[in-house]
Design a protein around this motif. Structure first.
Motif, PDB file in Angstrom:
ATOM      1  N   ASP A 107     -22.932  -3.310  28.244  1.00 20.95           N
ATOM      2  CA  ASP A 107     -21.657  -2.647  28.507  1.00 20.95           C
ATOM      3  C   ASP A 107     -20.701  -3.551  29.288  1.00 20.95           C
ATOM      4  O   ASP A 107     -19.651  -3.106  29.716  1.00 20.95           O
ATOM      5  CB  ASP A 107     -21.886  -1.332  29.248  1.00 20.95           C
ATOM      6  CG  ASP A 107     -22.618  -1.539  30.555  1.00 20.95           C
ATOM      7  OD1 ASP A 107     -23.120  -2.663  30.767  1.00 20.95           O
ATOM      8  OD2 ASP A 107     -22.701  -0.602  31.350  1.00 20.95           O
ATOM      9  N   LYS A 108     -21.075  -4.819  29.483  1.00 19.61           N
ATOM     10  CA  LYS A 108     -20.197  -5.766  30.156  1.00 19.61           C
ATOM     11  C   LYS A 108     -19.978  -6.976  29.255  1.00 19.61           C
ATOM     12  O   LYS A 108     -20.888  -7.359  28.519  1.00 19.61           O
ATOM     13  CB  LYS A 108     -20.833  -6.245  31.466  1.00 19.61           C
ATOM     14  CG  LYS A 108     -20.995  -5.154  32.489  1.00 19.61           C
ATOM     15  CD  LYS A 108     -21.855  -5.628  33.644  1.00 19.61           C
ATOM     16  CE  LYS A 108     -22.078  -4.482  34.604  1.00 19.61           C
ATOM     17  NZ  LYS A 108     -23.113  -4.773  35.586  1.00 19.61           N
ATOM     18  N   LYS A 142     -20.176  -0.080  24.155  1.00 21.80           N
ATOM     19  CA  LYS A 142     -21.103  -1.203  24.011  1.00 21.80           C
ATOM     20  C   LYS A 142     -20.868  -1.872  22.666  1.00 21.80           C
ATOM     21  O   LYS A 142     -21.437  -1.453  21.656  1.00 21.80           O
ATOM     22  CB  LYS A 142     -22.552  -0.706  24.094  1.00 21.80           C
ATOM     23  CG  LYS A 142     -23.008  -0.392  25.501  1.00 21.80           C
ATOM     24  CD  LYS A 142     -24.487  -0.071  25.523  1.00 21.80           C
ATOM     25  CE  LYS A 142     -24.927   0.276  26.932  1.00 21.80           C
ATOM     26  NZ  LYS A 142     -26.332   0.636  27.000  1.00 21.80           N
ATOM     27  N   THR A 161     -17.756  -3.340  33.790  1.00 23.72           N
ATOM     28  CA  THR A 161     -17.898  -2.844  32.425  1.00 23.72           C
ATOM     29  C   THR A 161     -16.540  -2.928  31.721  1.00 23.72           C
ATOM     30  O   THR A 161     -15.506  -3.097  32.360  1.00 23.72           O
ATOM     31  CB  THR A 161     -18.386  -1.390  32.416  1.00 23.72           C
ATOM     32  OG1 THR A 161     -17.408  -0.596  33.068  1.00 23.72           O
ATOM     33  CG2 THR A 161     -19.712  -1.253  33.122  1.00 23.72           C
ATOM     34  N   GLN A 195     -13.785  -0.875  33.049  1.00 22.39           N
ATOM     35  CA  GLN A 195     -13.352  -1.140  34.427  1.00 22.39           C
ATOM     36  C   GLN A 195     -12.432  -2.342  34.523  1.00 22.39           C
ATOM     37  O   GLN A 195     -11.884  -2.615  35.587  1.00 22.39           O
ATOM     38  CB  GLN A 195     -14.579  -1.376  35.318  1.00 22.39           C
ATOM     39  CG  GLN A 195     -15.392  -0.127  35.590  1.00 22.39           C
ATOM     40  CD  GLN A 195     -16.665  -0.450  36.337  1.00 22.39           C
ATOM     41  OE1 GLN A 195     -17.232  -1.518  36.166  1.00 22.39           O
ATOM     42  NE2 GLN A 195     -17.112   0.477  37.148  1.00 22.39           N
ATOM     43  N   THR A 240     -18.527   4.788  28.555  1.00 25.89           N
ATOM     44  CA  THR A 240     -18.996   3.417  28.382  1.00 25.89           C
ATOM     45  C   THR A 240     -18.885   3.018  26.922  1.00 25.89           C
ATOM     46  O   THR A 240     -19.138   3.834  26.041  1.00 25.89           O
ATOM     47  CB  THR A 240     -20.464   3.334  28.830  1.00 25.89           C
ATOM     48  OG1 THR A 240     -20.562   3.953  30.094  1.00 25.89           O
ATOM     49  CG2 THR A 240     -20.919   1.903  28.923  1.00 25.89           C
TER      50      THR A 240
END
Lengths: 142, 406
Positions: free
Chosen positions: B360-361, B333, B87, B90, B331
């Motif tokens: 979210d990635k 987005k 994500t 991260q 998170t």
């Protein structure tokens, strides 16, 4: 400020121009003559086949006229086709296109030396394609 | 005097130089003059002068290079594939390891790329911390470069490791400042989408001021090492001259480009973050050789120290993240779209090209590293050079293989 490409029937939106594949080399040659001599990047992203579109890749070139005027040329390349190479116009395109070929699997027509650059020569597949199985183990002693 | 051909009779040296005069990275060595005694030499991948793991296949005629072919990928860790699988929040600790001597710049570049997509701007205090960190990192990175450049030239600087030991002592004190700020010396993991994770602790400003006052004085010392050193001058002056037009066409940026006379710095010409309000003096040199690159980096360190002191004066109070403050990062987005953001890292234009698909990635995340472009100069610089000059030229380009291979 955006560059005028109306004689190619193209419109620059902010700094982004969506270019048909057959016009890329002409547009790039024109831009090179207009002083866009700094090559920023060549990037590609893979899009798998959907209901409406075939398997294809998005390729983007970003060129800059110093100090801060950018043009990003954006192309959609079907996986069955090759993208025209700009390595004859900017030397940087040589390695950048090799990297995108290696990782995303986009082929560049007219590239002088289209080899893998990051991965070993015998590596199976192109890892940045969306359909690449990353769960498969690849052993270094193939 | 023919630099680097001292051991050959001048007519022979001139002949070899003439053969190698036209640098062509795609030269077909099969068709090379059959009279020429070609030796194929692998430089690296395990050699201290290759700054990591780089292999360069050198085709040598005598000791003069005819063709150089770099082979990359020995440090390829698939960072861009990892970015697709993690994500947005991260990714920061992963990209720390790209340009491992300037981790702060990596974090800044990637988070600015994500912020472009999200359309958020960090609050003023976070902007100050970011600019401070980036400038401190620039000094630390250039200190490391000066030291290793001294190593590349072997005994030229008082027994090899002297300059290296001096610069590493100073670099260590900057890393101590980072440790007080973030808890880590190398890989900070301190920036987040929308701001910073760690606020400035009490007493940190005094520590930084003291550290940089010391370094400021020590830079004079490094200059005195080299200014009067005949060996240093003989090995760097006129060696590895980079043509400005070629450098632009190869996408080279940063100190290498500025040493070739192109007055270009993203901090001034495409300002981002706090640099929109900050006046940055850009150092340039016109010679384009290894000595010019040394001069430019030295001047950049002085300028960065000035900026650090300036920034410490005016750190505003307030929040350090525009998104809600959390211990565990939340998170984000971004809407579907494509964004590009670039910063001036110690090595040049470090950019992030991100494609978002609404999840979210990142859908695709490409890191445009300046080291790759600087290294691509080598096939053009090496032909016609002596083997020992190739080492100095490679060192002066300052490629970090973690960033080249990613």
């Amino acid at each position: 400020m955006s560059i005028d490409l109306s004689h190619f029937d193209l419109v620059a939106e902010n700094d982004i121009v969506v270019v048909p594949v057959d016009k890329l080399v002409d547009v790039a040659t024109y831009l090179r003559g207009q002083g866009f001599e700094y090559f920023v990047y060549c990037c590609a992203a893979h899009y798998p086949a959907s209901e409406s579109e075939p398997d294809r890749a998005l390729v983007e070139y970003r060129l800059r006229r110093l100090p801060a005027e950018d043009v990003a040329l954006r192309l959609w390349i079907p996986s069955s086709d090759a993208c025209p190479s700009l390595a004859g116009l900017w030397q940087a395109a040589d390695w950048q296109e090799r990297e995108q070929f290696d990782l995303v699997g986009v082929r560049f027509a007219g590239h002088p030396d289209l080899r893998r650059i990051m991965l070993p020569e015998d590596w199976p597949g192109h890892p940045l394609r969306r359909d690449y199985a990353i769960d498969t183990r690849h052993f270094p002693w193939r | 005097m023919a630099v680097g051909h001292g051991h050959l009779p001048e007519p022979v040296a001139a002949l070899i130089r003439a053969r190698a005069a036209v640098p062509n990275p795609h030269l077909d060595v099969e068709s090379y003059d059959p009279e020429g005694d070609l030796l194929v030499l692998n430089l690296g991948p395990q050699h201290p002068s290759t700054h990591g793991v780089l292999r360069v296949k050198l085709y040598l005629d005598g000791e003069v290079c005819i063709k150089a072919v770099p082979y990359l990928g020995y440090l390829h860790r698939g960072v861009e594939k990892l970015c697709e699988k993690l994500t947005y929040v991260q990714i920061t600790p992963i990209v720390d390891k790209n340009d491992y001597v300037a981790a702060f710049s990596n974090e800044l570049a990637i988070n600015m790329g994500f912020e472009t997509l999200l359309g958020v701007e960090p609050p003023p205090r976070a902007q100050h911390i970011r600019a401070l960190g980036a400038e401190m990192q620039r000094v630390a990175s250039h200190l490391l470069w000066i030291g290793t450049f001294g190593l590349d030239m072997g005994g030229a600087l008082g027994g090899g490791a002297t300059l290296f030991m001096h610069t590493f002592r100073e670099r260590e004190s900057i890393l101590d400042c980072f440790e007080v700020l973030t808890g880590s010396r190398f890989h900070y993991n301190t920036l987040q989408v929308g701001g910073c994770r760690h606020d400035i602790p009490a007493g940190w400003e005094t520590l930084v001021r003291q550290t940089f006052a010391t370094i400021s004085a020590r830079i004079e010392e490094y200059e005195s090492f080299v200014r009067t050193n005949a060996i240093f001058l003989a090995r760097t002056r006129g060696v590895g001259v980079v043509d400005a037009e070629l450098a632009l066409s190869l996408g080279v940026s940063g100190p290498v480009l500025r040493a070739s006379g192109v007055d270009y710095d993203l901090r001034r010409d495409r300002p981002y973050g706090l640099y929109r309000e900050l006046k940055v003096n850009v150092a340039t040199a016109s010679a384009g050789d290894c000595q010019a690159r040394f001069e430019v980096r030295l001047a950049e360190m002085r300028e960065s120290i000035r900026l650090v002191n300036l920034l410490l004066d005016g750190v505003p109070e307030g929040p350090i993240n525009v998104l809600k403050a959390v211990k565990l990062p939340g998170t984000v987005k971004p809407k579907p779209g494509i964004g590009y953001a670039a910063i001036e890292s110690p090595r040049g234009e470090l950019g992030t090209w991100v494609v978002a698909d609404g999840s979210d990635k990142p859908y695709r995340c490409k890191i445009r590293g300046p080291s790759l472009h600087a290294l691509s100069l080598l096939p053009y610089l090496a032909p016609g050079q002596n083997l020992s000059d190739i080492i100095v030229t490679l060192g002066s380009l300052d490629p970090i293989m973690g960033e080249v291979d990613r």
